[in-house]
Design an enzyme around this catalytic site. Structure first.
Site: not given
Length: 464
Positions: A41, A52, A270-272, A311, A443
């Site tokens: 997808g 990435k 501006v978004g999906r 989504d 550590h």
């Protein structure tokens, strides 16, 4: 063409769909998955993974540029770096290709039949798929809709030519000299930052009064500082209006009037929006929740035997949410007792520095009526961060004041995306401040800042 009958049909082989199909196959369910493009997808092919890869390449190039300029305390110097962007894109495509092939192999291993094409509902049990060899009819006892989402297009900046979406931004032939990014959310800033590091002059245009409005200002402040250092101009409270007549500039309305921004490319982020059109959903008349398909805590839609995940079902529109839903639905169809009861879904912004948010922010907790303890621990006091030149940022913990139950954990800093699993696990397992503080953290690691934040909330941080 012969009709196919199966127990489960999954429409869409993105993260949610392919995980659902693989898990169903593992459970012995006769499963068919229909995919219109490629397995994996948006996320795998033109989203999470390739972005990435590009971000990593940009980081390495910027690092080499600093070394060449002698701008490092490490004593490393190199000749003036150059980038073969075509080779970079080919490497990115190779990573994507390996993963898509891997998904195909996993589907085959699980015994899932894959049909390539565009599915359209005839009714609640039947779809027809337009394939290269004709129409394929598939009948199923249960159907999972996992069609995903697509970039939102602005009517005055339609995609094409100079105006691009995130998909085209990941496949450019060369680094644009100038790039205007419309939208200061995570997608725009991730890609804008990458191209700025690769040498583009980047301008971000955001209509809200600040960038990354989904994150609180304390988390975004280090990102703003980094953008300024990269030479990225950030315009907030500004609205894009369209291209100039010559098409060489973006027109922006600001409080001081109209401004022209030179832009070889205009990236609109501006978004999906959910992909609910073209699948024949009107034939089954599902209940909607705004633009999204309405589901319950089992991912069931309003029609019996029809499920929806990812989504297409609403926020948060994240791949890992879709995967978890897909795995759950497969088990429900197999007869297992499952329900959606997640305490948090971590969100990550791969900017420079990165931002992670799991659970409630301090403001969200207080708005919900909680009396909380909040403490952060800066990476400037963390040995591993100091040794990596990664002192910008901090880890912040939010817990109930009465019983110290951890409600949320946030962080901003270099590489903090890898801490998301620890943050999510602590919240999911119902950890308290004492649990986090009492867990031995290796550590030297940046993860120690998580423990120190909990110690500080309890009033006795050790290293600050």
């Amino acid at each position: 063409m012969k009709e196919i009958a199966c127990k489960l049909l999954v429409i869409g082989a993105g993260p949610g769909g392919y995980v659902c199909a693989i898990r169903a196959g593992q459970l012995g369910i006769d499963t068919v998955v229909v995919e219109a493009v490629k397995p994996g997808g948006t996320c795998l092919n033109v989203g999470c993974i390739p972005s990435k890869a590009l971000i990593h390449a940009a980081e390495e190039f910027e690092k080499a540029s600093h070394w060449a300029a002698g701008d490092t305390p490490l004593g490393i110097s190199v000749a003036k770096p150059a980038i073969d962007f075509g080779k970079t894109i080919a490497w990115k495509d190779g990573v994507v290709g390996r993963l898509t092939s891997g998904v195909s192999g996993l589907l085959k291993k699980a015994g899932v039949k894959v049909v390539d094409g565009w599915a359209r509902f005839r009714d609640g049990k039947t779809v027809e798929v337009e394939t290269e060899t004709g129409t394929q009819v598939i009948r199923a006892e249960a159907i999972v809709i996992a069609t995903g989402s697509s970039p939102v297009e602005l009517p005055f900046l339609p995609f094409g030519g100079q105006v691009i979406s995130s998909t085209e931004a990941l496949a450019l032939a060369e680094v644009p000299a100038t790039l205007a990014v419309v939208g200061g959310g995570y997608i725009g800033l991730e890609l804008g930052t990458a191209y700025a590091k690769l040498g583009a002059k980047v301008t971000v245009v955001e209509a809200e009064d600040r960038i990354l409005p989904l994150y609180d200002p304390e988390l975004t402040r280090p990102v703003l500082k980094s953008l300024a250092a990269l030479g990225v101009e950030v315009m907030t409270g500004a609205k894009a209006k369209g291209l100039s007549k010559k098409g060489d500039a973006l027109l922006v309305e600001t409080g001081a009037g109209e401004k022209r921004i030179q832009a070889a490319k205009v990236l609109v982020t501006v978004g999906r929006k959910p992909l609910t059109e073209g699948w024949g959903l009107e034939e089954i008349d599902l209940d909607m929740s705004g633009r999204f398909i309405r589901i319950d805590d089992h991912c069931r839609t309003s029609m019996r035997g029809v499920y929806a995940i990812g989504d297409v079902t609403g926020e948060p529109m994240l791949a890992h949410r879709a995967m978890a839903q897909g795995e759950m639905v497969a088990e429900i169809i197999a007869g297992k007792s499952r329900a959606w009861d997640k305490r948090c879904i971590p969100a990550i912004c791969f900017t420079d520095p990165e931002i992670v948010s799991a659970g409630l922010s301090p403001e969200e907790a207080r708005t919900a009526g909680r009396d909380v303890k909040v403490a952060n621990f800066p990476f400037s006091a963390n040995g591993r961060a100091m040794s990596r030149l990664a002192e910008a940022g901090f880890v912040r913990i939010v817990a109930r004041a009465d019983n110290h139950l951890v409600l949320g954990v946030q962080a901003v800093g270099q590489g903090v995306s890898e801490l998301a699993a620890a943050f999510g696990l602590a919240i999911e397992m119902g950890a308290t401040l004492e649990d986090v503080a009492g867990t031995i953290h290796a550590h030297p690691t940046q993860g120690e800042a998580f423990q120190e934040a909990a110690l500080r909330a309890l009033g006795h941080a050790l290293h600050i």
